[in-house]
Design a protein around this motif. Structure first.
Motif, PDB file in Angstrom:
ATOM      1  N   GLY A  22     -17.480   5.018  11.003  1.00 35.51           N
ATOM      2  CA  GLY A  22     -17.201   4.278   9.774  1.00 35.51           C
ATOM      3  C   GLY A  22     -15.841   4.611   9.211  1.00 35.51           C
ATOM      4  N   VAL A  23     -15.476   5.886   9.224  1.00 38.38           N
ATOM      5  CA  VAL A  23     -14.164   6.303   8.729  1.00 38.38           C
ATOM      6  C   VAL A  23     -13.048   5.676   9.563  1.00 38.38           C
ATOM      7  N   CYS A  24     -13.211   5.681  10.867  1.00 39.16           N
ATOM      8  CA  CYS A  24     -12.204   5.090  11.771  1.00 39.16           C
ATOM      9  C   CYS A  24     -12.025   3.604  11.482  1.00 39.16           C
ATOM     10  N   CYS A  25     -13.137   2.919  11.241  1.00 40.34           N
ATOM     11  CA  CYS A  25     -13.054   1.483  10.940  1.00 40.34           C
ATOM     12  C   CYS A  25     -12.273   1.241   9.669  1.00 40.34           C
ATOM     13  N   LEU A  26     -12.534   2.088   8.641  1.00 38.70           N
ATOM     14  CA  LEU A  26     -11.813   1.942   7.383  1.00 38.70           C
ATOM     15  C   LEU A  26     -10.327   2.177   7.559  1.00 38.70           C
ATOM     16  N   LEU A  27      -9.970   3.169   8.379  1.00 40.42           N
ATOM     17  CA  LEU A  27      -8.560   3.471   8.648  1.00 40.42           C
ATOM     18  C   LEU A  27      -7.885   2.312   9.362  1.00 40.42           C
ATOM     19  N   LEU A  28      -8.575   1.723  10.325  1.00 41.16           N
ATOM     20  CA  LEU A  28      -8.012   0.588  11.060  1.00 41.16           C
ATOM     21  C   LEU A  28      -7.802  -0.608  10.145  1.00 41.16           C
ATOM     22  N   VAL A  29      -8.760  -0.858   9.266  1.00 40.20           N
ATOM     23  CA  VAL A  29      -8.627  -1.964   8.330  1.00 40.20           C
ATOM     24  C   VAL A  29      -7.460  -1.731   7.399  1.00 40.20           C
ATOM     25  N   GLY A  30      -7.331  -0.469   6.943  1.00 40.53           N
ATOM     26  CA  GLY A  30      -6.220  -0.131   6.056  1.00 40.53           C
ATOM     27  C   GLY A  30      -4.883  -0.326   6.731  1.00 40.53           C
ATOM     28  N   CYS A  31      -4.769   0.107   7.969  1.00 39.95           N
ATOM     29  CA  CYS A  31      -3.510  -0.068   8.718  1.00 39.95           C
ATOM     30  C   CYS A  31      -3.189  -1.538   8.881  1.00 39.95           C
ATOM     31  N   SER A  32      -4.230  -2.338   9.230  1.00 44.19           N
ATOM     32  CA  SER A  32      -4.026  -3.772   9.430  1.00 44.19           C
ATOM     33  C   SER A  32      -3.546  -4.432   8.153  1.00 44.19           C
ATOM     34  N   THR A  33      -4.150  -4.017   7.007  1.00 42.67           N
ATOM     35  CA  THR A  33      -3.772  -4.597   5.719  1.00 42.67           C
ATOM     36  C   THR A  33      -2.332  -4.262   5.378  1.00 42.67           C
ATOM     37  N   ASN A  34      -1.927  -3.010   5.658  1.00 43.63           N
ATOM     38  CA  ASN A  34      -0.554  -2.592   5.368  1.00 43.63           C
ATOM     39  C   ASN A  34       0.447  -3.362   6.194  1.00 43.63           C
ATOM     40  N   GLN A  35       0.090  -3.626   7.449  1.00 44.00           N
ATOM     41  CA  GLN A  35       0.996  -4.369   8.326  1.00 44.00           C
ATOM     42  C   GLN A  35       1.202  -5.787   7.803  1.00 44.00           C
ATOM     43  N   LYS A  36       0.149  -6.399   7.304  1.00 45.36           N
ATOM     44  CA  LYS A  36       0.235  -7.779   6.849  1.00 45.36           C
ATOM     45  C   LYS A  36       1.040  -7.917   5.560  1.00 45.36           C
ATOM     46  N   THR A  37       0.973  -6.848   4.733  1.00 42.82           N
ATOM     47  CA  THR A  37       1.620  -6.950   3.429  1.00 42.82           C
ATOM     48  C   THR A  37       3.027  -6.347   3.418  1.00 42.82           C
ATOM     49  N   THR A  38       3.457  -5.808   4.544  1.00 41.82           N
ATOM     50  CA  THR A  38       4.798  -5.239   4.604  1.00 41.82           C
ATOM     51  C   THR A  38       5.845  -6.341   4.423  1.00 41.82           C
ATOM     52  N   LYS A  39       6.698  -6.164   3.451  1.00 39.02           N
ATOM     53  CA  LYS A  39       7.719  -7.165   3.146  1.00 39.02           C
ATOM     54  C   LYS A  39       9.029  -6.814   3.842  1.00 39.02           C
ATOM     55  N   LYS A  40       9.644  -7.779   4.461  1.00 38.71           N
ATOM     56  CA  LYS A  40      10.920  -7.547   5.112  1.00 38.71           C
ATOM     57  C   LYS A  40      11.982  -7.295   4.049  1.00 38.71           C
ATOM     58  N   THR A  41      12.796  -6.272   4.259  1.00 38.81           N
ATOM     59  CA  THR A  41      13.787  -5.884   3.242  1.00 38.81           C
ATOM     60  C   THR A  41      15.215  -6.269   3.618  1.00 38.81           C
ATOM     61  N   GLU A  42      15.411  -6.753   4.840  1.00 41.77           N
ATOM     62  CA  GLU A  42      16.766  -7.112   5.271  1.00 41.77           C
ATOM     63  C   GLU A  42      16.733  -8.327   6.179  1.00 41.77           C
ATOM     64  N   LEU A  43      17.664  -9.252   5.957  1.00 43.02           N
ATOM     65  CA  LEU A  43      17.790 -10.441   6.795  1.00 43.02           C
ATOM     66  C   LEU A  43      19.154 -10.441   7.468  1.00 43.02           C
ATOM     67  N   LEU A  44      19.164 -10.783   8.748  1.00 46.58           N
ATOM     68  CA  LEU A  44      20.422 -10.933   9.475  1.00 46.58           C
ATOM     69  C   LEU A  44      20.588 -12.398   9.841  1.00 46.58           C
ATOM     70  N   ILE A  45      21.683 -12.987   9.380  1.00 44.14           N
ATOM     71  CA  ILE A  45      21.979 -14.400   9.626  1.00 44.14           C
ATOM     72  C   ILE A  45      23.245 -14.501  10.462  1.00 44.14           C
ATOM     73  N   GLY A  46      23.239 -15.368  11.465  1.00 39.60           N
ATOM     74  CA  GLY A  46      24.434 -15.541  12.279  1.00 39.60           C
ATOM     75  C   GLY A  46      24.472 -16.922  12.905  1.00 39.60           C
ATOM     76  N   GLY A  47      25.676 -17.327  13.325  1.00 44.89           N
ATOM     77  CA  GLY A  47      25.815 -18.620  13.987  1.00 44.89           C
ATOM     78  C   GLY A  47      27.080 -19.343  13.606  1.00 44.89           C
ATOM     79  N   SER A  48      26.934 -20.597  13.206  1.00 48.56           N
ATOM     80  CA  SER A  48      28.057 -21.500  12.952  1.00 48.56           C
ATOM     81  C   SER A  48      29.105 -20.905  12.005  1.00 48.56           C
ATOM     82  N   THR A  49      30.369 -20.945  12.427  1.00 49.61           N
ATOM     83  CA  THR A  49      31.454 -20.468  11.552  1.00 49.61           C
ATOM     84  C   THR A  49      31.709 -21.468  10.422  1.00 49.61           C
ATOM     85  N   SER A  50      31.271 -22.717  10.593  1.00 49.21           N
ATOM     86  CA  SER A  50      31.385 -23.697   9.509  1.00 49.21           C
ATOM     87  C   SER A  50      30.402 -23.374   8.391  1.00 49.21           C
TER      88      SER A  50
END
Length: 266
Positions: A8-36
Motif C-alpha cells: 500500500g505504501v509503495c502504491c501511494l508513493l507511485l501515485v505521488g510521483c505520477s502526480t508530481n510529474q504531471k504537474t511539473t511546470k516547464k520553466t524555460e522555453l527555447l525558440i529558434g528558426g526563421s531570422t525574419s
C-alpha cells in the motif's frame, strides 16, 4: 499483513510521483528558426518574461532549422516564415501568429520605383539582366537571394512562381535578413527581398504591381507578396501554452502591430 502494508505504501508513493510529474511546470522555453520571425519573437519574449517567471530564449537559424528542431525536441518552439508542408503537419502543430509582407528592396541610388511580379520572375531566373530593361540605368542587375531552407526564400519563390533550381546561377546568396540589407545597401545595382518588419532606412522599397506594401494592403490582399509567421510545436504539447496566451492577448497584439506585422485572431 506486513506485506499488504508495504504494498500500500509503495502504491501511494507511485501515485505521488505520477502526480508530481504531471504537474511539473516547464520553466524555460527555447525558440529558434526563421531570422525574419526572430526580432518579433525576441520582443514578445522580452515582454512576456516581465509578466511570467518562465525564461524564454530566442535564436535564429532559418525556417528549416525551426521545423527540424521542433520535430526533434531540440526546440520547444520552431519559428517558421512559410506554410508548413503536409508531412510536417503530421508531426507538428502550427499556429499562425501574424502575417508579414515580403518587400523588394533596392539601393537608394536606384531610380526604379515599381516592379511587376513577372519582372521579378524574369530577374531571378536570369531573363532580365540589366536595369535599363526596367527603365533604370544601363547596369547589370546584382541579384541577391536567401539560402536554401529560408522561409522568406520559399515564400518569395512560391509567389513569384519559380523553383529554387531556376534561380540565376550567379545570385549572391545571403544567410540572413541583415545580410540581404547590408549587401543591397552597398551595391548600387543590387536587388533583394526581406520581411516588411525588417525594413531599414539603408535601402529603398519598391512597389509591386503599383501596390505599396503596408498593413492595409496586406490585410486586404492587394499586395501579393505576403506570408504567415508560424510557431510550430510537437503535436499536443502544452509546454508553451502560457506564452501563446500572451501572444494572443491585447498586449501581444500591440507588440506585433508595433513591429509592423499584422496580428491574427486565435
Amino acid at each position: 499483513m506486513r506485506k499488504l502494508w508495504i504494498f500500500g505504501v509503495c502504491c501511494l508513493l507511485l501515485v505521488g510521483c505520477s502526480t508530481n510529474q504531471k504537474t511539473t511546470k516547464k520553466t524555460e522555453l527555447l525558440i529558434g528558426g526563421s531570422t525574419s520571425v526572430q526580432p518579433l519573437m525576441e520582443k514578445l519574449a522580452e515582454n512576456f518574461m516581465k509578466e511570467s517567471d518562465m525564461k524564454v530564449s530566442v535564436q535564429g537559424g532559418g525556417s528549416s532549422v525551426g521545423v527540424k528542431g521542433a520535430n526533434e525536441g531540440v526546440l520547444d518552439i520552431g519559428s517558421v516564415s512559410r506554410e508548413l508542408e503536409d508531412e510536417e503537419k503530421e508531426k507538428l502543430d502550427g499556429v499562425v501568429i501574424a502575417l508579414d509582407g515580403i518587400v523588394v528592396i533596392v539601393n537608394q541610388k536606384n531610380k526604379v520605383q515599381n516592379i511587376t511580379l513577372e519582372q521579378l520572375h524574369e530577374i531571378y531566373t536570369g531573363k532580365i539582366t540589366n536595369w535599363k530593361q526596367l527603365g533604370g540605368v544601363d547596369a547589370t542587375i546584382s541579384v541577391v537571394s536567401r539560402e536554401e531552407g529560408s522561409g522568406t526564400r520559399d515564400g518569395f519563390e512560391g509567389i513569384v512562381g519559380f523553383e529554387s533550381n531556376e534561380l540565376i546561377k550567379d545570385a549572391d546568396i545571403q544567410n540572413s535578413t541583415g545580410g540581404v540589407i547590408s549587401t543591397v545597401s552597398t551595391n548600387a545595382n543590387g536587388i533583394g527581398y526581406i520581411s516588411m518588419g525588417s525594413v531599414s532606412d539603408q535601402v529603398d522599397v519598391l512597389r509591386v504591381d503599383e501596390v505599396t506594401p503596408s498593413v492595409e494592403t496586406i490585410t486586404n490582399g492587394s499586395y501579393a507578396l505576403q506570408r504567415p509567421f508560424i510557431l510550430a510545436t510537437k503535436k499536443d504539447s502544452e509546454d508553451a501554452q502560457e506564452f501563446f496566451n500572451f501572444i494572443f492577448s491585447e498586449k501581444g497584439k500591440e507588440i506585433i502591430e508595433d513591429m509592423k506585422y499584422i496580428p491574427v485572431n486565435q
